[in-house]
Design a protein around this motif. Structure first.
Motif, PDB file in Angstrom:
ATOM      1  N   LEU A  34       5.096   3.436  -7.250  1.00 28.42           N
ATOM      2  CA  LEU A  34       5.252   4.531  -5.624  1.00 28.42           C
ATOM      3  C   LEU A  34       5.847   4.614  -4.970  1.00 28.42           C
ATOM      4  N   ILE A  35       5.856   3.760  -4.022  1.00 26.59           N
ATOM      5  CA  ILE A  35       6.512   3.236  -3.235  1.00 26.59           C
ATOM      6  C   ILE A  35       7.927   3.121  -3.454  1.00 26.59           C
TER       7      ILE A  35
ATOM      8  N   VAL B 295       8.072  -4.641   5.284  1.00 28.66           N
ATOM      9  CA  VAL B 295       9.034  -5.527   4.524  1.00 28.66           C
ATOM     10  C   VAL B 295       9.561  -4.757   4.333  1.00 28.66           C
ATOM     11  N   LEU B 296       9.241  -3.597   3.618  1.00 25.26           N
ATOM     12  CA  LEU B 296       9.241  -2.273   2.923  1.00 25.26           C
ATOM     13  C   LEU B 296      11.174  -1.699   3.069  1.00 25.26           C
TER      14      LEU B 296
ATOM     15  N   SER C 157       1.024  -0.805   0.283  1.00 26.02           N
ATOM     16  CA  SER C 157      -0.423   0.206  -0.464  1.00 26.02           C
ATOM     17  C   SER C 157       1.127   1.371  -0.281  1.00 26.02           C
ATOM     18  N   ASN C 158       0.074   2.118  -0.561  1.00 25.65           N
ATOM     19  CA  ASN C 158       0.738   3.633  -1.012  1.00 25.65           C
ATOM     20  C   ASN C 158       0.120   4.800  -0.116  1.00 25.65           C
ATOM     21  N   THR C 159       1.693   5.944   0.229  1.00 26.05           N
ATOM     22  CA  THR C 159       0.582   7.088   0.800  1.00 26.05           C
ATOM     23  C   THR C 159       0.580   8.052  -0.052  1.00 26.05           C
ATOM     24  N   SER C 160       0.593   7.903  -1.207  1.00 29.46           N
ATOM     25  CA  SER C 160       0.337   8.633  -2.035  1.00 29.46           C
ATOM     26  C   SER C 160      -0.600  10.118  -2.280  1.00 29.46           C
ATOM     27  N   ASP C 161      -1.937   9.168  -2.044  1.00 26.75           N
ATOM     28  CA  ASP C 161      -3.019  10.153  -2.162  1.00 26.75           C
ATOM     29  C   ASP C 161      -3.698  10.209  -0.845  1.00 26.75           C
ATOM     30  N   ARG C 162      -2.770  10.379  -0.155  1.00 29.87           N
ATOM     31  CA  ARG C 162      -3.232  10.922   2.024  1.00 29.87           C
ATOM     32  C   ARG C 162      -2.964  12.106   2.154  1.00 29.87           C
ATOM     33  N   THR C 163      -4.161  12.802   3.491  1.00 23.79           N
ATOM     34  CA  THR C 163      -4.419  13.933   3.677  1.00 23.79           C
ATOM     35  C   THR C 163      -2.515  14.576   4.329  1.00 23.79           C
ATOM     36  N   SER C 164      -2.115  13.911   3.818  1.00 25.39           N
ATOM     37  CA  SER C 164      -0.980  14.496   5.353  1.00 25.39           C
ATOM     38  C   SER C 164       0.426  13.820   4.950  1.00 25.39           C
ATOM     39  N   ASP C 165       2.030  14.629   4.644  1.00 19.17           N
ATOM     40  CA  ASP C 165       3.024  14.039   4.391  1.00 19.17           C
ATOM     41  C   ASP C 165       3.301  13.786   5.650  1.00 19.17           C
ATOM     42  N   ALA C 166       2.894  13.931   7.051  1.00 21.03           N
ATOM     43  CA  ALA C 166       3.057  13.497   7.898  1.00 21.03           C
ATOM     44  C   ALA C 166       3.468  11.863   8.946  1.00 21.03           C
ATOM     45  N   LEU C 167       1.975  11.341   7.566  1.00 24.07           N
ATOM     46  CA  LEU C 167       1.625  10.277   7.485  1.00 24.07           C
ATOM     47  C   LEU C 167       2.930   9.253   6.308  1.00 24.07           C
ATOM     48  N   SER C 168       3.041   7.786   7.006  1.00 28.50           N
ATOM     49  CA  SER C 168       3.326   7.308   5.940  1.00 28.50           C
ATOM     50  C   SER C 168       2.601   6.485   6.157  1.00 28.50           C
TER      51      SER C 168
ATOM     52  N   LEU D 173       8.957  -6.392  -7.765  1.00 27.70           N
ATOM     53  CA  LEU D 173       8.322  -6.349  -7.308  1.00 27.70           C
ATOM     54  C   LEU D 173       6.574  -6.427  -7.252  1.00 27.70           C
ATOM     55  N   VAL D 174       6.017  -7.460  -7.577  1.00 28.73           N
ATOM     56  CA  VAL D 174       4.782  -6.918  -8.141  1.00 28.73           C
ATOM     57  C   VAL D 174       4.035  -7.511  -6.740  1.00 28.73           C
ATOM     58  N   GLY D 175       3.294  -6.529  -6.328  1.00 29.41           N
ATOM     59  CA  GLY D 175       2.030  -5.857  -5.468  1.00 29.41           C
ATOM     60  C   GLY D 175       1.602  -4.675  -5.999  1.00 29.41           C
TER      61      GLY D 175
END
Lengths: 175, 315
Positions: free
Chosen positions: B137-138, B114-115, B91-102, B130-132
């Motif tokens: 984006l990650i 395991v990232l 999962s990726n955080t790119s469209d999330r509301t804040s850059d303080a969280l990942s 990386l098949v996922g």
């Protein structure tokens, strides 16, 4: 996902009149409530020691005099809402990298930014502990309030500047 | 002189013969990854393995299902491995509301992240798939934070969008077959000044989970699961410059989320300077953290005055 974000954004706007209701209505994940709880952290209990250096001239040359003062942070305990971390299968971590916009918005000093970054591992393990502890509490509002109290208690174990930075970031994200 | 700690002392190149091996690691729980209306015999891992074996005729291969961070660490550090394919949820955080969280994560079948193991790709891995979902984006997020290192010759297969595991694996294998893996890779070696820390881990009350030892954001070692009553020992090398105690802060991490309470085992860290590391804990001694713990260096000495060991490292 984007539709869900948009929906939650609209919902949070509608619920802003009642912040507590917004927390209950939107945030359902423990991690989200932990982040919400940061803004409820009462850091008025945190005293920040500051060192002041002055230089005086003597017969032997310049001598440094140091004295310490302390200031009490007096941010009010706020119940702010509108910040939502969507429940996802990803692991939620607080980032050490802060954007210039966020630093400005949160009004962070350079020493607070550095302390926040230097203490990011401690901040995240505290977040995990709080998330685990509040997951046993029923009711989202109660959990968010418990998170605020726990942040207040556990932030005492953090570097003071890091605790202040964390609070400012948490608050700014909910404004 | 002390400020130069950790700087590269000598660079030289070695030519390391590598015998090609292609490894497929899948980390999907078949019970949770079965499409609707399929019988209980339908197993995603078997399907993925069949696709892999069909495409990898006459090739030295290895397949591990339900892989965890320990098996990933071993595969990444196996000099015989030329190509590695990892299949799991992410999962990726790119469209999330804040850059303080990942929430950028690559999750194993137990939903442990395991990232961090993908932050440094050894040069003998010439192809990494990386098949996922949205793995591109990650990795881009890691790159933007300057936390991703790979050889210029390492070919990456990444997915931009949400993907079906089987289709994505087929695409990854097709791409792998189109590139020619070299028989030899040039490993770049450098001599570095490092601070060595010895550790002992004991599983006292129950089995202890597989953990990674992280210092300064770098994964230094991954330890396998430990059975109750057993002990692990070893040494980690922290690359300088070491200027403060904070530079030797140790994070023990399972990758598990805050909802999975795990036994990480009891660690003891020591070094030549008789320093001690203390667990970051509440006043009553309860450690902070659920899937991870932090150990702080306690010493009255100035760490930047400690002499360092020289270690040759090849990527």
């Amino acid at each position: 996902m984007k539709k869900l974000v948009a929906l939650l954004t609209i919902l949070s706007g509608l619920m802003m009149a009642n912040p507590a209701k917004a927390i209950v209505g939107i945030a359902s994940d423990s991690d989200a409530l932990v982040i919400t709880g940061i803004a409820m952290m009462d850091i008025s209990q945190i005293t920040v020691w500051e060192r002041h250096d002055r230089y005086g001239r003597t017969r032997r040359g310049y001598v440094r005099y140091s004295y310490y003062t302390y200031r009490v942070i007096t941010y009010p305990v706020l119940l702010l809402a509108g910040f939502v971390v969507l429940g996802d299968e990803g692991r939620v971590q607080i980032n050490s990298e802060l954007s210039a916009d966020l630093i400005k918005k949160a009004d962070l000093t350079s020493s607070e930014v550095k302390a926040f970054q230097d203490n990011i591992e401690e901040i995240n393990v505290i977040k995990d502990s709080i998330s685990s502890e509040i997951s046993k509490i029923e009711g989202s509002k109660e959990r968010a309030e418990a998170a605020g109290k726990l942040w207040t208690e556990y932030a005492q174990s953090l570097d003071q500047d890091a605790a202040v930075a964390l609070y400012k970031i948490g608050s700014s994200l909910q404004n | 002189m002390l400020k130069t700690l950790g700087k590269m002392m000598l660079i030289f190149a070695l030519v390391t013969p590598v015998w090609g091996k292609v490894v497929l690691l899948t980390s999907l729980n078949p019970e949770l990854n079965r499409p609707p209306l399929r019988s209980k015999k339908w197993n995603i891992n078997e399907k993925l393995e069949k696709i892999f074996r069909d495409q990898m005729d006459n090739q030295e291969i290895e397949v591990i299902h339900m892989a965890n961070q320990w098996q990933l660490y071993q595969a990444l550090n196996d000099k015989d491995v030329q190509a590695l394919l990892w299949v799991s949820h992410s999962s990726n955080t790119s469209d999330r509301t804040s850059d303080a969280l990942s929430t950028a994560s690559v999750l194993d079948h137990q939903f442990r992240d395991v990232l961090p193991l993908f932050q440094t790709i050894p040069s003998h891995i010439q192809y990494l798939g990386l098949v996922g979902c949205r793995s591109e984006l990650i990795i881009n997020e890691l790159k933007s934070k300057n936390k991703f290192q790979s050889s210029a010759e390492t070919k990456l297969f990444l997915e931009e969008k949400k993907v079906d595991a089987r289709k994505s694996l087929k695409r990854a294998l097709k791409e792998l077959k189109q590139i020619k893996l070299k028989d030899e890779v040039e490993a770049k070696c450098i001599e570095q000044e490092v601070a060595q820390i010895d550790f002992t881990r004991t599983a006292i009350e129950s089995d202890a989970a597989s953990v990674r030892i992280v210092v300064g954001g770098q994964v230094l070692k991954v330890l396998p699961k430990l059975l109750k009553g057993e002990t692990q020992t070893g040494t980690i090398s922290v690359v300088g410059p070491i200027q403060s105690k904070g530079d030797l802060k140790i994070l023990i991490d399972t990758g598990a989320s805050s909802h999975s309470e795990l036994d990480l085992g009891k660690f003891t860290f020591t070094n030549d300077h008789e320093a001690e590391w203390k667990l970051f804990a509440k006043p009553d001694g309860t450690p902070f953290g659920i899937g991870s713990q932090v150990y702080h260096l306690k010493t009255k000495e100035q760490v930047n005055e400690w002499p360092f060991n020289i270690e040759t490292r090849c990527n």
